[in-house]
Design a protein around this motif. Structure first.
Motif, PDB file in Angstrom:
ATOM      1  N   ASN A 159       0.871  -1.216   0.109  1.00 17.67           N
ATOM      2  CA  ASN A 159       0.273   0.033  -0.063  1.00 17.67           C
ATOM      3  C   ASN A 159       0.902   1.220  -0.053  1.00 17.67           C
ATOM      4  OD1 ASN A 159      -1.261   2.402   1.638  1.00 17.67           O
ATOM      5  ND2 ASN A 159      -3.047   0.989   1.387  1.00 17.67           N
ATOM      6  N   ARG A 196      -9.805   4.992  -7.773  1.00 21.96           N
ATOM      7  CA  ARG A 196      -9.570   3.576  -7.188  1.00 21.96           C
ATOM      8  C   ARG A 196     -10.399   2.741  -7.813  1.00 21.96           C
ATOM      9  NH1 ARG A 196      -7.797   3.820  -1.847  1.00 21.96           N
ATOM     10  NH2 ARG A 196      -9.212   1.963  -1.316  1.00 21.96           N
ATOM     11  N   ARG A 243     -14.266   3.774  -4.073  1.00 22.32           N
ATOM     12  CA  ARG A 243     -14.020   4.140  -5.617  1.00 22.32           C
ATOM     13  C   ARG A 243     -15.293   4.973  -6.051  1.00 22.32           C
ATOM     14  NH1 ARG A 243     -17.177   1.217  -9.591  1.00 22.32           N
ATOM     15  NH2 ARG A 243     -18.335  -0.579  -8.575  1.00 22.32           N
ATOM     16  N   GLU A 291      -5.061   5.625 -12.537  1.00 25.83           N
ATOM     17  CA  GLU A 291      -5.555   4.614 -12.084  1.00 25.83           C
ATOM     18  C   GLU A 291      -4.365   3.801 -11.041  1.00 25.83           C
ATOM     19  OE1 GLU A 291      -7.575   2.276 -14.703  1.00 25.83           O
ATOM     20  OE2 GLU A 291      -8.996   3.907 -15.199  1.00 25.83           O
ATOM     21  N   GLY A 310      -7.761   7.571   0.626  1.00 29.47           N
ATOM     22  CA  GLY A 310      -7.107   6.245   0.405  1.00 29.47           C
ATOM     23  C   GLY A 310      -5.667   6.385   0.145  1.00 29.47           C
ATOM     24  N   GLY A 358      -3.917   6.555  -2.600  1.00 27.86           N
ATOM     25  CA  GLY A 358      -3.225   7.450  -3.648  1.00 27.86           C
ATOM     26  C   GLY A 358      -3.081   8.692  -3.323  1.00 27.86           C
TER      27      GLY A 358
END
Length: 494
Positions: free
Chosen positions: A210, A334, A339, A361, A386, A388
């Protein structure tokens, strides 16, 4: 000869003889004569030889790899290091990344007792000077520490099991640290490689697949721990996924001018004059300047990362202020949990609001060089709470992190994991909390279910992650989202 015998008899009758004999015996026990070719000329250097049952067997060989070789495989990336260069490496003080001469690497500080500290809530740590040796094992990697000669007779044998990552609640391969004394000195493995620089042992496993955990649990704490060495430090990794070092090679190369040693499979016994086990992690994706060497902070980390990826200085003008007609916004899409289920409608709304939109993505195999350049070219990074959003480290000063917060009282998590770190990095943080109707939990369980009406129930019974982190996705109401986009545009115009 008669004078010598008389002197010997005199000495044998004095207490001095006992001390002299013990000192000579102890020195012979620990050290062996070193060939002048590999002699360490610094009077402060402590580089003991190999021991078996208290007797030196043969001098350990100097490491034959290129000491200056960076993490890449191409020989063209760094010139070869000659044997003379290798000897020089062990006999002079290094220069740091600014070209200034760093402190000698092998000076013994005041004795630390114990050498390991397990009291911090977040991380365990050990630090040792003098003679520290690494060795792999079947189920655990091992570190052996031999105290300085003056302390050997009174030292207490001890052992610690260390999770050498900054989040010690995470299961990673443990490192066993053993501090030896005279009684078990014979257990120390023989040195096969001497190193003239410090080393830091740390784990790369755990949750580092992650992106947020890779930075929060490893890269930021590693920066805090080793940056003060100015690159003159060897990184020794355990529990390492095969992809981690290649993926983050630029960051690791900027922290150390030596290749990463994979301790779990290393066949050498490496001896270091200064060794640290564990890395310091103060907060989630954050640094406490009051506890960090040289008052390092997250702005310094973002500056460092941008340099590592050859990006412009952090204070470079935002893209929209350096020729861009419209502010450029990157939206993170996501694929699984949390998402956007209506991404096309969201992108169309953002474009109507006056932004150029770039879609990203995230994947485990994503190339960090390419991502760093793409994020740097944007004024805004948008995504649902999240991993990202960790890519905010590549934003310029004054850029905006726009975080969409899912249903279920997620605001404290969003602030702690991203909001506070963003502020400390010089990145502006804007949040947009969704309404219950925008959550797929509303469709699945209905408006009257406690998962919608009373999230506290699930925090109390510990199932909040199941619903709000793993099951939930978002159908963003673009009309409701428009005022937030207008606010972001105003911030960029300031």
């Amino acid at each position: 000869m008669k004078a010598f015998r008389n002197t010997s008899r005199g000495l044998s009758k004095s207490k001095l003889a006992v001390g002299l004999f013990a000192g000579v015996f102890l020195a012979r026990l620990i050290y062996f004569p070193v060939s002048p070719k590999f002699a360490v000329r610094s009077p402060n250097a402590i580089l003991p030889g190999s021991l078996i049952n208290g007797v030196a067997d043969h001098p350990p060989v100097m490491e034959k790899i290129d000491l200056a070789l960076p993490l890449g495989n191409s020989a063209a990336e760094s010139p070869a290091v000659t044997e003379q260069d290798h000897e020089k490496e062990l006999t002079i003080s290094p220069t740091n990344s600014t070209g200034e001469q760093a402190a000698p690497r092998s000076i013994l500080p005041p004795t630390l007792k114990p050498i390991c500290d397990l009291s911090d809530q977040r991380y365990d740590g050990c630090e040792m000077w003098g003679d520290a040796r690494t060795a792999n094992g079947t189920n655990t990697s091992r570190i052996y520490y031999i105290p300085p000669p003056s302390q050997l007779a009174t030292a207490e044998a001890a052992a610690w099991s260390i999770r050498s990552q900054s989040r010690k609640i995470i299961a990673v391969r443990e490192v066993t640290v053993r501090s030896l004394n005279l009684s078990n000195l014979h257990e120390a493995p023989s040195c096969t490689v001497w190193r003239g620089v410090p080393a830091v042992v740390f784990a790369l496993g755990g949750l580092t697949y992650n992106l947020w955990h890779a930075f929060s649990d490893v890269l930021v704490p590693l920066f805090t721990t080793v940056r003060a060495f100015g690159g003159e430090v060897e990184l020794v990794a355990t529990d390492a996924p095969v992809w981690f070092v290649p993926k983050y090679r630029r960051v690791l190369r900027a922290l150390s001018r030596y290749g990463v040693v994979m301790l779990d499979t290393d066949t050498e016994v490496r001896c270091y004059p200064h060794l640290i086990v564990g890395i310091r992690g103060h907060r989630d994706l954050d640094i406490d300047p009051a506890r960090a060497p040289n008052n390092l902070d997250m702005f310094a980390f973002r500056t460092f990362v941008r340099e590592a990826y050859s990006l412009p200085p952090p204070a470079a003008a935002l893209p929209v202020k350096s020729g861009g007609v419209k502010p450029r916004l990157m939206i993170i899409l996501r694929r699984k949990t949390r998402r956007f289920v209506n991404p096309d409608a969201i992108v169309a709304a953002i474009e109507r609001a006056g932004f150029d939109v770039v879609r990203m993505e995230p994947t485990l195999a994503a190339d960090m060089d390419a991502i760093s350049r793409e994020v740097d070219a944007c004024d805004v990074l948008l995504g649902v709470h999240g991993a990202g959003l960790t890519n905010m480290v590549f934003l310029r000063t004054g850029a905006v992190l726009l975080q969409v917060i899912p249903w279920g009282k997620m605001e404290p998590h969003s602030e702690g994991f991203f909001g506070a770190p963003a502020a400390h990095m010089g990145v502006r943080h804007v949040t947009h909390s969704i309404a219950a109707e925008e959550s797929t939990l509303y469709d699945k369980y209905g408006k009257d279910h406690p998962v919608i009406t009373d999230p506290d129930i699930f925090y109390k019974n510990g199932s909040n992650a199941r619903y709000y982190w793993w099951e939930q996705s978002i159908r963003l109401n673009t009309t409701r989202f428009m005022p937030t986009l207008e606010r972001v545009k105003r911030l960029l115009q300031e």
